[in-house]
Design a protein around this motif. Structure first.
Motif, mmCIF file in Angstrom:
data_model
loop_
_atom_site.group_PDB
_atom_site.id
_atom_site.type_symbol
_atom_site.label_atom_id
_atom_site.label_comp_id
_atom_site.label_asym_id
_atom_site.label_seq_id
_atom_site.Cartn_x
_atom_site.Cartn_y
_atom_site.Cartn_z
ATOM 1 N N HIS A 164 -32.260 39.203 -44.510
ATOM 2 C CA HIS A 164 -30.830 38.953 -44.308
ATOM 3 C C HIS A 164 -30.126 40.000 -43.461
ATOM 4 N N GLU A 165 -30.511 41.260 -43.633
ATOM 5 C CA GLU A 165 -29.676 42.333 -43.113
ATOM 6 C C GLU A 165 -30.363 43.286 -42.146
ATOM 7 N N HIS A 170 -31.527 37.523 -38.069
ATOM 8 C CA HIS A 170 -31.801 37.414 -39.498
ATOM 9 C C HIS A 170 -32.343 36.029 -39.844
ATOM 10 N N VAL A 172 -32.410 33.128 -42.944
ATOM 11 C CA VAL A 172 -32.018 32.578 -44.237
ATOM 12 C C VAL A 172 -33.210 31.764 -44.729
ATOM 13 N N LYS A 230 -26.509 33.052 -46.084
ATOM 14 C CA LYS A 230 -27.289 34.015 -46.852
ATOM 15 C C LYS A 230 -26.946 33.920 -48.333
#
Length: 340
Positions: A164-165, A170, A172, A230
């Motif tokens: 996610h980060e 990113h 999902v 997310k």
């Protein structure tokens, strides 16, 4: 067919020939980057012709078989059941991207095979199968004490936080559930199937997950409105934590003669001040304060309003430190339950 991995029926023959030329001449010719190509015959041999006795899992994307390469290395071979609308070039580009994603808490994709209509992925093999097999099956394979369960929660959180980060762009996941959490020989947890939703965006929806019985993991905004962020993964993570604490499935729990989703029952017990009633009876000894904190964190992750759910990096902070959680900010969980 003259190709080490890719069927001549592909729509992009020139690309297939290019990848074939990258081979090293052995049965595990290397693609661009770190992804290996495997011939269909090699994978057929490795899995004993995809024999039922080697079948170790089945999900929305396909069936997984245990295999052993000719050099003795065990692998997990996933035959994809979904039909990608992408051409060969686009498919291989996505596979290359996924195989380059490396993290201790993500299952490593090591190769692929495209043979006519067949598209097969080859992953590292994890000895202790999936979390649902170890914890939620009718006959549990192991006895997981609390320290192992807490470590598994943290492993999953770290893997998701990376997707996610930290990863650019990113990812999902879309389908976080106990069967997609794999356990290695030391019971380190690794998230599987990440990145596959992008390959088959039209196939993996809340409609198809219904078939796999994963309704209990779906964030309500995703199940009802298709809103995928997310925070939908964060919701699913919260559900998995509750399963790890309780040893019960998210979607098929009977409570006091009535069927309720796990998150629904958890909130009811929270309001009654009886959350420890949820704890798996097989956990004979456990630190009550820590277990309660994990369950409350799970409730923060499953709040009905997605914007109120924490980021996974915040979840790691909450899991790793004995901090006082501001329960005044906690709101009821959301859940989606399909009618019969």
């Amino acid at each position: 067919m003259g190709l080490s991995c890719f069927g001549a029926s592909s729509g992009n023959q020139r690309k297939a020939n290019y990848y074939a030329r990258q081979g090293t001449g052995d049965a595990e010719g290397t693609l661009v980057g770190k992804t290996k190509s495997f011939s269909f015959n090699e994978l057929t041999t490795a899995t004993d012709n995809f024999h039922q006795s080697n079948k170790i899992g089945r999900g929305g994307f396909g069936t997984v078989y245990k295999g052993k390469l000719k050099n003795g290395v065990p692998v997990a071979v996933k035959t994809l059941s979904a039909s990608s609308k992408q051409g060969l070039h686009e498919f291989l580009t996505e596979i290359e991207t996924i195989s380059n994603v490396r993290h201790p808490n993500l299952v490593q994709l090591i190769g692929c095979c495209v043979h006519g209509p067949n598209r097969i992925l080859v992953y590292e093999y994890l000895q202790n199968n999936s979390l649902d097999h170890a914890l939620l099956g009718r006959s549990r394979t192991v006895k997981l004490e609390w320290s192992k369960r807490a470590a598994i929660c943290m492993d999953i959180a770290r893997g998701l936080a990376y997707l996610h980060e930290e990863l650019v762009p990113h990812i999902v996941h879309r389908d976080i559930k106990a069967s997609n959490i794999l356990l290695d020989k030391d019971f380190t947890a690794k998230i599987g199937d990440f990145g596959l939703a992008k390959l088959f965006p039209d196939n993996i929806t809340h409609i198809s997950t219904k078939i796999a019985g994963t309704t209990g993991y779906l964030a309500p905004e995703y199940a009802l409105g298709g809103q995928l962020t997310k925070k939908a993964d964060v919701y699913s993570f919260g559900i998995v934590v509750l399963e790890i604490v309780s040893g019960r499935s998210s979607s098929s729990s009977i409570w006091g003669g009535a069927q309720k989703l796990l998150v629904e029952q958890t909130w009811q017990l929270y309001e009654q001040g009886k959350m420890l009633d949820l704890v798996d009876a097989e956990l004979e000894e456990f630190p009550e304060k820590e277990v309660l904190r994990y369950m409350i964190i799970a409730l923060f992750c499953t709040q009905a309003n997605a914007s109120r759910r924490p980021l996974m990096s915040q979840v790691i902070e909450m899991l790793s430190r004995d901090i006082q959680l501001n329960e005044k900010e906690l709101t009821p969980p959301g859940f989606f339950q399909e009618s019969e």
